[in-house]
Design an enzyme around this catalytic site. Structure first.
Site, PDB file in Angstrom:
ATOM      1  N   GLN A   1       0.801  -1.223   0.000  1.00 43.10           N
ATOM      2  CA  GLN A   1       0.000   0.000   0.000  1.00 43.10           C
ATOM      3  C   GLN A   1       0.836   1.276   0.000  1.00 43.10           C
ATOM      4  OE1 GLN A   1      -2.661  -1.784   3.250  1.00 43.10           O
ATOM      5  NE2 GLN A   1      -4.089  -0.480   2.171  1.00 43.10           N
TER       6      GLN A   1
ATOM      7  N   ARG B   1       3.720   0.119  12.958  1.00 41.36           N
ATOM      8  CA  ARG B   1       3.390  -1.207  12.423  1.00 41.36           C
ATOM      9  C   ARG B   1       3.495  -1.162  10.898  1.00 41.36           C
ATOM     10  NH1 ARG B   1      -2.012  -3.726  11.007  1.00 41.36           N
ATOM     11  NH2 ARG B   1      -1.437  -5.893  10.676  1.00 41.36           N
TER      12      ARG B   1
ATOM     13  N   HIS C   1       0.990  -9.249   4.629  1.00 36.68           N
ATOM     14  CA  HIS C   1      -0.162  -8.348   4.583  1.00 36.68           C
ATOM     15  C   HIS C   1      -0.700  -8.357   3.147  1.00 36.68           C
ATOM     16  CE1 HIS C   1      -2.122  -4.603   6.521  1.00 36.68           C
ATOM     17  NE2 HIS C   1      -2.749  -4.791   5.377  1.00 36.68           N
TER      18      HIS C   1
ATOM     19  N   ASN D   1      -1.704 -10.672   8.473  1.00 33.51           N
ATOM     20  CA  ASN D   1      -2.698  -9.631   8.673  1.00 33.51           C
ATOM     21  C   ASN D   1      -4.014 -10.087   8.049  1.00 33.51           C
ATOM     22  OD1 ASN D   1      -3.593  -6.726   9.145  1.00 33.51           O
ATOM     23  ND2 ASN D   1      -4.044  -6.994   6.973  1.00 33.51           N
ATOM     24  N   GLU D   2      -5.053 -10.140   8.862  1.00 32.98           N
ATOM     25  CA  GLU D   2      -6.414 -10.403   8.390  1.00 32.98           C
ATOM     26  C   GLU D   2      -6.514 -11.569   7.411  1.00 32.98           C
ATOM     27  OE1 GLU D   2      -8.169  -6.846   6.812  1.00 32.98           O
ATOM     28  OE2 GLU D   2      -8.219  -5.873   8.757  1.00 32.98           O
TER      29      GLU D   2
ATOM     30  N   ASN E   1      -8.000  -5.919  14.402  1.00 31.45           N
ATOM     31  CA  ASN E   1      -8.268  -4.804  13.496  1.00 31.45           C
ATOM     32  C   ASN E   1      -9.761  -4.529  13.582  1.00 31.45           C
ATOM     33  OD1 ASN E   1      -5.628  -4.932  12.715  1.00 31.45           O
ATOM     34  ND2 ASN E   1      -6.022  -5.454  10.562  1.00 31.45           N
TER      35      ASN E   1
ATOM     36  N   TYR F   1     -12.890  -1.722  12.939  1.00 29.46           N
ATOM     37  CA  TYR F   1     -13.329  -0.458  12.349  1.00 29.46           C
ATOM     38  C   TYR F   1     -14.787  -0.159  12.638  1.00 29.46           C
ATOM     39  CZ  TYR F   1      -9.071  -0.460   9.479  1.00 29.46           C
ATOM     40  OH  TYR F   1      -7.771  -0.451   9.066  1.00 29.46           O
TER      41      TYR F   1
ATOM     42  N   GLU G   1      -5.207  -2.196  14.141  1.00 26.27           N
ATOM     43  CA  GLU G   1      -5.729  -1.224  13.171  1.00 26.27           C
ATOM     44  C   GLU G   1      -7.057  -0.676  13.650  1.00 26.27           C
ATOM     45  OE1 GLU G   1      -6.144  -2.361   8.996  1.00 26.27           O
ATOM     46  OE2 GLU G   1      -4.227  -3.428   9.117  1.00 26.27           O
TER      47      GLU G   1
ATOM     48  N   TRP H   1      -4.949   3.129  11.707  1.00 30.59           N
ATOM     49  CA  TRP H   1      -4.810   2.923  10.263  1.00 30.59           C
ATOM     50  C   TRP H   1      -5.297   4.199   9.595  1.00 30.59           C
ATOM     51  CZ3 TRP H   1      -2.343  -0.619   7.449  1.00 30.59           C
ATOM     52  CH2 TRP H   1      -2.443  -0.467   6.066  1.00 30.59           C
TER      53      TRP H   1
ATOM     54  N   GLU I   1      -5.641   1.809  -1.430  1.00 30.20           N
ATOM     55  CA  GLU I   1      -6.621   1.070  -0.634  1.00 30.20           C
ATOM     56  C   GLU I   1      -7.187  -0.110  -1.448  1.00 30.20           C
ATOM     57  OE1 GLU I   1      -7.439   0.935   2.515  1.00 30.20           O
ATOM     58  OE2 GLU I   1      -9.141  -0.389   2.125  1.00 30.20           O
ATOM     59  N   TRP I   2      -6.314  -1.043  -1.803  1.00 29.83           N
ATOM     60  CA  TRP I   2      -6.697  -2.312  -2.449  1.00 29.83           C
ATOM     61  C   TRP I   2      -7.691  -2.086  -3.589  1.00 29.83           C
ATOM     62  CZ3 TRP I   2      -2.799  -4.960  -1.032  1.00 29.83           C
ATOM     63  CH2 TRP I   2      -2.300  -4.881   0.271  1.00 29.83           C
TER      64      TRP I   2
HETATM   65  C1  BGC Z   1      -6.360  -3.818   6.036  1.00 24.61           C
HETATM   66  C2  BGC Z   1      -5.709  -2.601   5.460  1.00 24.61           C
HETATM   67  C3  BGC Z   1      -6.769  -1.719   4.821  1.00 24.61           C
HETATM   68  C4  BGC Z   1      -7.712  -1.261   5.907  1.00 24.61           C
HETATM   69  C5  BGC Z   1      -8.823  -0.334   5.447  1.00 24.61           C
HETATM   70  C6  BGC Z   1      -7.695  -3.577   6.653  1.00 24.61           C
HETATM   71  O1  BGC Z   1      -8.605  -4.430   6.032  1.00 24.61           O
HETATM   72  O2  BGC Z   1      -5.483  -4.503   6.874  1.00 24.61           O
HETATM   73  O3  BGC Z   1      -4.746  -3.014   4.561  1.00 24.61           O
HETATM   74  O4  BGC Z   1      -6.216  -0.662   4.134  1.00 24.61           O
HETATM   75  O5  BGC Z   1      -8.300  -2.370   6.546  1.00 24.61           O
HETATM   76  O6  BGC Z   1      -9.717  -0.973   4.610  1.00 24.61           O
END
Ligand code: BGC
Length: 510
Positions: free
Chosen positions: A44, A102, A147, A192-193, A333, A335, A406, A453, A460-461
């Site tokens: 990223q 991180r 990751h 990661n995830e 992680n 959100y 995150e 994060w 962003e993927w």
């Molecule tokens: C991931 C990050 C991603 C973030 C926001 C997580 O899923 O580890 O790579 O950028 O969330 O979507």
């Protein structure tokens, strides 16, 4: 007339005056040695995708061959150009006041073609320089081995995570990293995830290698009912083997610890009906217990075994033995919280992330949203979800040490620069979520760190550059990094300053 740079400097100065402090939140509430950091990942931010001997990885190939699968058709070839600008970025971290950072290592930079191609010394040298720069500024490296990116060669050789051959590859790669960096890196995470990438890669097909089957999506190959679980099985066993090696050969002399990072939404039952309550439990199981139950209890969760039957692999006795004692800490992680609606009794569209659990995740109950929306669909500002998820993990997994690896807030890139830099929404989000972490700590959860994060806007993927999670704004044309209001706020919190200020007003305005 001011130049664009002049205007930006004026704007930044004005924001510094307006920026809220961390009112009501006190760093002193957190235990001594608590890690406060920011997070990023290699693909990223690094760019330099073909430099100094790096091999192609799965994301290089995916973004180049299937640009249509990325919202803006772009890729991580350059992104933040961190590979060349890491010194500036470490300087930014020092100004921010974090005591840890991180980041992830790019597997294809260390082993361009996997084990057979040999170690790329320039790749080792890059991370050596980065780690040295961090330590010199008193910033603790917190390192992720995987990751989402891996050498493309391994896709060709083994079908990546679908083949058991990748277990030895990952073991070898991790060993190279422990040997090269373990004298200075005291915090390691394997994956990661893996719950996200197993589903996005092999169920929904939105990540490389773009495998899926109907009704989850239209891909050239794949089996959405089986492959995510085969991949997960190889990932779980890879984790166990790597931790086994670390514990046998490195931990005593290097003195570090090693864990795994799982993405965890908090699923609230949509109604008080039994079926929705069970749906919320199933969603937690398919999201969290899927990876952590094997590592703590040696077995996949009951709900998954019953619903997936022969599509879910089984652990042999030898595998179960290897799984024991393989987590020093859990990385969470987190959100968002989200409502869970049952789809066993009432039909729903099941081609979604939670579809395999026969659950529909929705953001509204009786027309009222669970929290303020953010730029990513399905991500809401629900601060109390943080304490709930910590409590949940703490209880189920035996008061294990936890790092919030995150937590962050997204903005639409299409918003104007002023709005992006004046990120009141992110300040409120962080204030709420950090207060929730503090509350969990007060109630005895074993939380030891928190990472935002992300340090700076990045790739962003599948969303490309259309959303921004950074504390620092990045102009991807000029590579100029600009402090956002949230960075100033985080800095003030970290410095322990609690002046009476405008936060309440800002909350009301928001
Ligand atoms: C991931 C990050 C991603 C973030 C926001 C997580 O899923 O580890 O790579 O950028 O969330 O979507």
């Amino acid at each position: 007339m001011y130049s664009a740079t002049g205007m930006l400097m004026l704007l930044t100065a004005a924001l510094a005056i307006l920026a809220p402090s961390a009112l009501g939140l006190d760093r002193a509430e957190f235990p001594p040695g608590f890690l406060f950091g920011a997070a990023t990942s290699a693909y990223q931010i690094e760019g330099a995708y073909l430099e100094d001997g790096k091999g192609l990885n799965n994301w290089d190939v995916f973004t180049h061959t299937r640009p249509g699968d990325i919202t803006d058709g772009r890729n991580g070839d350059v992104t933040d150009d961190h590979y060349h600008r890491y010194m500036e970025d470490v300087e930014i971290m020092r100004d921010l006041g974090v005591n840890s950072y991180r980041f992830s290592i790019s597997w294809a930079r260390i082993l361009p073609r996997g084990h057979s191609g040999g170690v790329n010394s320039a790749g080792i040298a890059f991370y050596d320089r980065l780690i040295a720069a961090l330590l010199q500024k008193g910033i603790e490296p917190f390192v992720t081995l995987h990751h989402f990116d891996q050498p493309q060669e391994l896709e060709t050789q083994y079908g990546s995570w679908l083949g058991t051959g990748i277990r030895e590859e990952f073991d070898y790669y991790a060993d190279v990293c422990f040997r090269a960096f373990g004298d200075r890196v005291k915090f390691w995470t394997t994956f990661n995830e893996p719950n996200v990438f197993a589903k996005d890669s092999y169920m929904l097909g939105t990540y490389p290698p773009n495998h899926c089957s109907s009704p989850f999506g239209t891909c050239n190959s794949g089996n959405s009912y089986r492959e995510p679980y085969v991949a997960a099985h190889n990932i779980i066993m890879s984790h166990a083997a790597v931790v086994d090696n670390y514990k046998r050969n490195y931990q005593a002399k290097q003195g570090g610890s090693i864990g795994i990072v799982i993405e965890m939404k908090f699923y609230e039952s949509l109604t008080n009906n039994t079926e929705d309550i069970l749906a919320a439990q199933r969603a937690m199981s398919f999201e969290i217990h899927w990876f952590l139950d094997p590592l703590f209890f040696g077995e996949y969760p009951k709900e998954m075994r019953e619903m997936l039957s022969s599509n879910l692999p089984k652990f042999s006795l030898a595998e179960k033995r290897l799984l024991q004692n393989k987590v020093d800490f859990i990385g969470i992680n987190h959100y968002t919280a989200i409502y869970a609606k049952d789809c066993m009794l009432s039909p729903c569209d099941l081609n979604t992330y939670e579809g395999n659990a026969l659950v529909l995740a929705i953001g509204e109950r009786d027309g009222v949203r669970i929290g303020k929306p953010t730029a990513l669909d399905g991500f809401y500002d629900v601060p109390e979800g943080m304490e709930k998820i910590i409590k949940y993990v703490d209880k189920r997994y035996e008061n294990v040490p936890i790092y919030v690896t995150e937590n962050g807030y997204s903005q639409h890139s299409s918003n104007g620069l002023e709005d992006l830099v004046n990120d009141v929404g992110r300040v409120n989000y962080m204030h709420g979520y950090l207060s929730s972490v503090a509350s969990a700590v007060r109630r005895g959860a074993n939380v030891r760190g928190y990472f935002v994060w992300s340090l700076m806007d990045n790739f962003e993927w599948a969303h490309g550059f259309t959303v921004r999670f950074g504390l620092y704004h990045v102009d991807f044309n000029t590579q100029v990094r600009t402090q956002k209001m949230s960075a100033k706020w985080y800095h003030d919190f970290l410095m322990g300053s609690r002046p009476v200020d405008a936060l309440q007003t800002l909350r009301a305005d928001y």
